[in-house]
Design a protein around this motif. Structure first.
Motif, short mmCIF file in Angstrom:
data_model
loop_
_atom_site.label_atom_id
_atom_site.label_comp_id
_atom_site.label_asym_id
_atom_site.label_seq_id
_atom_site.Cartn_x
_atom_site.Cartn_y
_atom_site.Cartn_z
N ASN A 1 0.83 -1.21 0.00
CA ASN A 1 0.00 0.00 0.00
C ASN A 1 0.86 1.26 0.00
O ASN A 1 0.54 2.25 -0.67
N LEU A 2 1.94 1.23 0.78
CA LEU A 2 2.83 2.39 0.81
C LEU A 2 3.47 2.62 -0.55
O LEU A 2 3.59 3.76 -1.02
N THR A 3 3.89 1.54 -1.19
CA THR A 3 4.49 1.66 -2.52
C THR A 3 3.48 2.22 -3.51
O THR A 3 3.80 3.12 -4.31
N ARG A 4 2.27 1.71 -3.46
CA ARG A 4 1.22 2.18 -4.35
C ARG A 4 0.92 3.66 -4.10
O ARG A 4 0.80 4.46 -5.04
N LEU A 5 0.84 4.05 -2.84
CA LEU A 5 0.59 5.45 -2.51
C LEU A 5 1.72 6.34 -2.99
O LEU A 5 1.49 7.44 -3.51
N LYS A 6 2.94 5.88 -2.85
CA LYS A 6 4.09 6.65 -3.30
C LYS A 6 4.03 6.84 -4.82
O LYS A 6 4.23 7.96 -5.32
N ASP A 7 3.71 5.76 -5.52
CA ASP A 7 3.59 5.83 -6.97
C ASP A 7 2.46 6.79 -7.36
O ASP A 7 2.62 7.62 -8.29
N ASP A 8 1.32 6.70 -6.67
CA ASP A 8 0.19 7.59 -6.95
C ASP A 8 0.56 9.05 -6.70
O ASP A 8 0.18 9.94 -7.47
N MET A 9 1.30 9.30 -5.64
CA MET A 9 1.71 10.67 -5.32
C MET A 9 2.66 11.21 -6.38
O MET A 9 2.57 12.38 -6.78
N GLU A 10 3.58 10.37 -6.85
CA GLU A 10 4.49 10.80 -7.91
C GLU A 10 3.72 11.12 -9.19
O GLU A 10 4.00 12.11 -9.86
N GLU A 11 2.74 10.28 -9.49
CA GLU A 11 1.90 10.51 -10.68
C GLU A 11 1.12 11.81 -10.54
O GLU A 11 1.01 12.59 -11.49
N MET A 12 0.58 12.05 -9.33
CA MET A 12 -0.16 13.29 -9.09
C MET A 12 0.77 14.49 -9.21
O MET A 12 0.38 15.53 -9.76
N GLN A 13 1.98 14.36 -8.73
CA GLN A 13 2.95 15.46 -8.82
C GLN A 13 3.25 15.77 -10.28
O GLN A 13 3.30 16.94 -10.68
N LYS A 14 3.41 14.73 -11.07
CA LYS A 14 3.66 14.94 -12.50
C LYS A 14 2.47 15.63 -13.16
O LYS A 14 2.64 16.55 -13.96
N THR A 15 1.27 15.18 -12.78
CA THR A 15 0.06 15.78 -13.35
C THR A 15 -0.03 17.25 -12.95
O THR A 15 -0.36 18.11 -13.77
N GLU B 1 2.44 19.25 -12.18
CA GLU B 1 3.46 19.98 -12.93
C GLU B 1 3.01 20.23 -14.37
O GLU B 1 3.20 21.32 -14.90
N THR B 2 2.39 19.22 -14.97
CA THR B 2 1.90 19.36 -16.34
C THR B 2 0.82 20.44 -16.41
O THR B 2 0.85 21.32 -17.29
N LYS C 1 0.34 22.85 -14.33
CA LYS C 1 0.96 24.13 -13.99
C LYS C 1 1.68 24.69 -15.22
O LYS C 1 1.58 25.89 -15.51
N ASP C 2 2.38 23.84 -15.93
CA ASP C 2 3.08 24.30 -17.14
C ASP C 2 2.08 24.79 -18.19
O ASP C 2 2.31 25.79 -18.87
N GLU C 3 0.97 24.07 -18.32
CA GLU C 3 -0.05 24.46 -19.31
C GLU C 3 -0.68 25.79 -18.93
O GLU C 3 -0.98 26.62 -19.79
N VAL C 4 -0.91 26.00 -17.64
CA VAL C 4 -1.53 27.25 -17.18
C VAL C 4 -0.56 28.40 -17.35
O VAL C 4 -0.96 29.50 -17.74
N ASN C 5 0.69 28.19 -17.10
CA ASN C 5 1.70 29.26 -17.18
C ASN C 5 2.19 29.51 -18.61
O ASN C 5 2.81 30.53 -18.89
N SER C 6 1.95 28.61 -19.50
CA SER C 6 2.42 28.82 -20.88
C SER C 6 1.54 29.88 -21.55
O SER C 6 0.35 29.97 -21.29
N PRO C 7 2.15 30.66 -22.43
CA PRO C 7 1.36 31.70 -23.10
C PRO C 7 0.32 31.07 -24.01
O PRO C 7 0.52 30.02 -24.60
#
Length: 122
Positions: free
Chosen positions: A94-108, A110-111, A113-119
């Motif tokens: 469960n901890l591994t799965r949560l860690k993976d989910d959190m990394e995926e959420m962080q990537k999302t 960031e994506t 955020k980049d889309e919002v900040n891009s002109p």
């Protein structure tokens, strides 16, 4: 154990003093008083013997109880360690799965955020 020994010593000493006081204050002939003193002396020796035996038995019981208590504590500690290890093994996936989910959420994030900040395209 020191308080119990002091208490028992006080009882025995009080008994001896009481017996001596009774013997010395009772108006009896000398031979009768000597016979009574001898009898009381034997009674006191017997009481000391029983007291010594009882103290030895109590000491043995305390040692046994202490030993058993120590064993129980060791068993409980071992059981607790096993339970914790089992819990950690159970939650590891469960901890591994949560860690993976959190990394995926962080990537999302960031994506997005980049889309919002891009002109905006013109």
């Amino acid at each position: 154990m020191g308080k119990a020994k002091t208490l028992l010593t006080g009882f025995v000493f009080g008994g001896v003093v009481s017996a001596a006081t009774v013997l010395l204050t009772t108006p009896k002939p000398g031979k009768e008083m000597i016979a009574d003193a001898k009898e009381k002396s034997d009674d006191i020796k017997e009481a000391f013997s029983r007291l010594k035996q009882d103290v030895n038995e109590l000491t043995a019981q305390v040692k046994q109880l202490s030993s058993e208590g120590k064993e129980v504590i060791q068993e409980v500690a071992a059981d607790l360690k096993r339970s914790i290890a089992s819990y950690q093994e159970d939650i590891e996936p469960n901890l591994t799965r949560l860690k993976d989910d959190m990394e995926e959420m962080q990537k999302t994030i960031e994506t997005v955020k980049d889309e919002v900040n891009s002109p905006a395209p013109k």
